[in-house]
Write an enzyme that holds these catalytic residues in place. Structure first.
Site, mmCIF file in Angstrom:
data_model
loop_
_atom_site.group_PDB
_atom_site.id
_atom_site.type_symbol
_atom_site.label_atom_id
_atom_site.label_comp_id
_atom_site.label_asym_id
_atom_site.label_seq_id
_atom_site.Cartn_x
_atom_site.Cartn_y
_atom_site.Cartn_z
ATOM 1 N N CYS A 104 -65.150 24.928 10.577
ATOM 2 C CA CYS A 104 -66.475 24.837 11.204
ATOM 3 C C CYS A 104 -66.333 25.363 12.623
ATOM 4 O O CYS A 104 -65.704 24.730 13.468
ATOM 5 C CB CYS A 104 -66.995 23.398 11.230
ATOM 6 S SG CYS A 104 -68.582 23.252 12.116
ATOM 7 N N MET A 318 -73.913 29.236 11.941
ATOM 8 C CA MET A 318 -72.604 28.625 11.860
ATOM 9 C C MET A 318 -71.663 29.392 12.779
ATOM 10 O O MET A 318 -71.688 30.624 12.829
ATOM 11 C CB MET A 318 -72.075 28.660 10.433
ATOM 12 C CG MET A 318 -73.020 28.006 9.418
ATOM 13 S SD MET A 318 -74.388 29.075 8.905
ATOM 14 C CE MET A 318 -73.642 29.903 7.518
#
Length: 395
Positions: A104, A318
């Site tokens: 992430c 993201m």
């Protein structure tokens, strides 16, 4: 009948970039959860509140979106020239599994601040004022991230005037460098372009043959032209997420792309690998109004990008896909580069549903193959709550 009390585990709830998640020191976790396996997954799923057939995660720390259904485990690194090991778990909202296949990028910005504040960094390396450089080993993909964390009076600085579209309030800027970001995914051979091509003809039954750039940088990502799938690149979440047929189309593109990239061997494996690869669509700049109501002018960006995460259009971008965007934009001839106007570039500013973001990449053609040595971006991070998270003893 007696009932055992819940167990409590030290944890910190943090925002990193446009995501948030529950952070743990490995040493603080229940013994059975300190090693990979079913016990760890069961513990983390219960913390987040999954699987939840209602899709709300009411009985856990998750907030019913892919951006907020996340966990992080940190420990001191045993690797040379690294300070900490960082393991990321993307928790499915409605299904009983955690995807460990990717990073992430947003929460990467919170890793350094957490490590400094929780005794994982050698005190001799922490300045009283200035910037603390934290060398992170990203264990999911086997890559190095260097975080530059601002310090004030011996503590991590969290407040500031750095604004990030997709985050309501300003905070302190954390600069991230993703070193050699081509992902070492199993089956991808460590190559940034696993098919060997900058653009492929990706055949997707029921959708058509799409011009696609399939790249492993930051996270495996499939980029297609917006117009080819019936969009303009200006779409917001409700334009996509309210339409089950559109979502099913993108999932089919993702599955066939994963197969072509060598990330799965059979199409049905894609359902068990929700976090990777990502699928995104790109378009040339045009004016649009972001989700906050702010005008994003065509003159303010180089390209428009919309990306899906865990089966839904992301509300912003993201961080790992931002790395992919920077890498693809830097290499002449990819779908992202062509939509951005073509040519070699070391930075790109792209428009996403919440606004715009600038990312940079250093790319070079070496022995006939493109290499990206580093991708650079800025994020911010902040502690939201710290103390203990509680779970029923039976977990």
């Amino acid at each position: 009948m007696s009932h055992a009390p819940q167990i409590k585990v030290p944890a910190t709830y943090m925002r990193g970039g446009t995501s948030k998640g529950v952070f743990f020191r490995l040493q603080d976790m229940p013994k059975d959860a300190q090693v990979p396996g079913a016990a760890r997954d069961a513990f983390l799923m219960r913390v987040i509140g999954s699987p939840d057939p209602y899709g709300k995660q009411t009985d856990g720390m998750g907030a019913a979106t892919s951006s907020t259904s996340k966990t992080v485990i940190l420990s001191k690194s045993t690797r040379p020239d690294h300070d900490i090991d960082y393991l990321f778990g993307q928790v499915s909202i409605d299904k009983p599994f955690i995807d460990w296949t990717g990073n992430c990028g947003n929460l990467s910005s919170a890793v350094g601040p957490f490590a400094i504040s929780n005794g994982l960094i050698d005190p001799s390396r922490i300045p009283q004022n200035g910037t603390c450089t934290v060398r992170v080993w990203q264990a999911n993909i086997g890559k190095t991230i260097i975080a530059h964390v601002p310090m004030t009076n011996g503590a991590v600085q969290e407040t500031g005037d750095f604004e990030l579209d997709g985050v309501t309030f300003p905070a302190a800027e954390v600069q991230l460098e993703f070193m050699d970001p081509a992902a070492d995914e199993e089956g991808a051979g460590g190559s940034m372009f696993p098919t060997g091509n900058l653009i492929d003809d990706l055949e997707v039954p029921g959708v058509g043959t799409l011009k696609a750039t399939m790249i492993n940088a930051g996270i495996p990502t499939i980029f297609v032209d917006a117009a080819a799938v019936g969009f303009t690149g200006t779409e917001l979440q409700d334009d996509i997420n309210s339409d089950s047929e559109k979502l099913a189309m993108f999932e089919k593109i993702r599955a066939y792309g994963a197969l072509r990239m060598g990330l799965i061997q059979h199409l049905d494996e894609a359902a068990k690998r929700q976090h990777t690869p990502k699928v995104a669509f790109v378009a040339k700049p045009t004016d649009y109004v972001s989700s906050s109501g702010k005008l994003v002018a065509a003159s303010d960006v180089n390209v428009l990008v919309r990306a899906l995460s865990m089966g839904k259009l992301h509300h912003a971008m993201m961080g790992t896909v931002a790395v992919s965007i920077s890498a693809a934009a830097a290499i002449p001839g990819t779908t992202v580069n062509l939509a951005a106007g073509g040519g070699k570039r070391d930075a790109v500013r792209f428009g996403h549903p919440s606004g715009a973001l600038r990312v940079g990449a250093e790319a070079a053609l070496i022995d006939g193959e493109w290499k990206v040595t580093k991708a650079i971006m800025s994020r911010s991070a902040r502690v939201l709550m710290e103390g203990w998270v509680r779970v029923p003893h039976y977990v």
